[in-house]
Design an enzyme around this catalytic site. Sequence first.
Site, PDB file in Angstrom:
ATOM      1  CE1 TYR A  17      -3.981   2.075   0.220  1.00 30.48           C
ATOM      2  CE2 TYR A  17      -2.613   3.404   1.668  1.00 30.48           C
ATOM      3  CZ  TYR A  17      -3.747   3.258   0.887  1.00 30.48           C
ATOM      4  OH  TYR A  17      -4.633   4.297   0.766  1.00 30.48           O
ATOM      5  CB  SER A  21       5.788   9.776  11.374  1.00 31.46           C
ATOM      6  OG  SER A  21       7.175   9.842  11.182  1.00 31.46           O
ATOM      7  CD  GLU A  43       8.695   6.064  12.124  1.00 27.86           C
ATOM      8  OE1 GLU A  43       8.509   5.717  10.947  1.00 27.86           O
ATOM      9  OE2 GLU A  43       8.156   7.062  12.626  1.00 27.86           O
ATOM     10  CG  HIS A  44      12.687   7.871  12.112  1.00 20.40           C
ATOM     11  ND1 HIS A  44      11.352   8.212  12.030  1.00 20.40           N
ATOM     12  CD2 HIS A  44      12.979   7.206  10.966  1.00 20.40           C
ATOM     13  CE1 HIS A  44      10.859   7.782  10.877  1.00 20.40           C
ATOM     14  NE2 HIS A  44      11.819   7.165  10.217  1.00 20.40           N
ATOM     15  CD  GLN A 103     -11.573   2.840  -0.718  1.00 18.89           C
ATOM     16  OE1 GLN A 103     -11.745   2.793   0.498  1.00 18.89           O
ATOM     17  NE2 GLN A 103     -11.441   3.977  -1.395  1.00 18.89           N
TER      18      GLN A 103
END
Length: 473
Positions: free
Chosen positions: A162, A273, A363-364, A224
């Site tokens: 995605y 993020s 995350e970082h 969807q």
Amino acid sequence: MSLRPGRAHPLAASPLHTPLPARPRPQLRLSTSTSCAAMKSYRLSELSDAEVGGLKARPRIDFSSIFGTVNPIVEDVRMRGDAAVKDYTVKFDKVALDDVVVRVSDLPDVELDPAVKEAFDVAYDNIYAFHVSQKLPEKTVENMKGVRCKRITRCIGSVGLYVPGGTAVLPSTALMLAVPAQIAGCKTVVLATPPSRDGSICKEVLYCAKKAGVTHVLKAGGAQAISAMAWGTVSCPKVEKIFGPGNQYVTAAKMILQNSEAMVSIDMPAGPSEVLVIADKYANPVHVAADLLSQAEHGPDSQVVLVVAGDGVDLGAIEAEVSKQCSALPRGEFASKALGHSFTVFAKDMVEAISFSNMYAPEHLIINVKDAEQWEDLVENAGSVFLGQWTPESVGDYASGTNHVLPTYGYARMYSGVSLNSFLKYITVQSLSEEGLRSLGPHVAKMAEVEGLEAHRRAVTLRLQDIEATVTV
């Protein structure tokens, strides 16, 4: 991954998981600012253990109402397939599609500006080189004479990738997901991304998809698209694992479908993020501010944390740079809102700074200090680490070679980012000779007897009897 106009990241390990209410952060605000980029500040030495623990809590995402919206979409796509995808694309993207899926092999080569093409080619080469190096040789181990064991590697046959659209195009995400799938040898690779208003797909995304071996492009976004890949439709192949970013509705669809009859797995849970920057007195305030803002601009739910290590750091200069740079950003409003729920932490030294980072599990993680490499061994929890003053987080987002689909929301404590392994499965194989079964069999039979599993025991002892009969003859 992150819930941002871009890469998505971990947030909930199963569709039944709803984040617990976040503990309130300590109200020990040391400094405030009237600028667009105000961040709360805390000194670790003045906080209780409970207050320090409260700082690791992320803003809560309530999925209860989102599930109520997404569940009907998931079921509708299951029942009506392509027709449902087309209807939702009209509803949400304002585009009427003739074809939902196109085969990449049927598409003409994409023409790009030479400089743009070169940039993505360099990124592809670096991402490919780093991920192909993750291949492991197969090894056979003879645990005892005549008893051989090994682990063989096979790719996941069909995968869905995605790539969000939203307010920004993200061809870099197409590379991050498609390149390891290409190296793994996945036979069917479906890339889903929202179409533009004229029904076309971003040409940079198409270029990266074709270069990295994508087989099908699904011209749809949102829940969807996830549902179409999970269930399969007349035109969209069913996939076995879904990767990639997205907003809360995409994340909810992944969470719902991974425990449904669709029998599909997902890369990891996902949340907003985030970045944690550790800076000492040698760090350039301009660089520190730029790194903080590079994550804050993803969206208002992004989170940035600055950890000041030791004395001598000019926090005023950093704050001034954050305000100055934020006001000049096209996405400055997003960044400002993100900074509103972000914060600064003061640590007495690097050991305390990294200890806090390990608890937060970002995350970082950017370590912008003198001799940054010497602190690498202390890092326990982080999605990806950026060492030294010349290593901005942006290089990992785009072209250093590491993957930018990473665990967020504290899941770096137990999840890894996307890698070659994410597209592989491992099968164990054992092979016994007659001698091997004679040596190992009696022990297995005894263990089966202890556990009361007679058929297990007889599967061994009947063979041992055959061996003895042969020897006797």
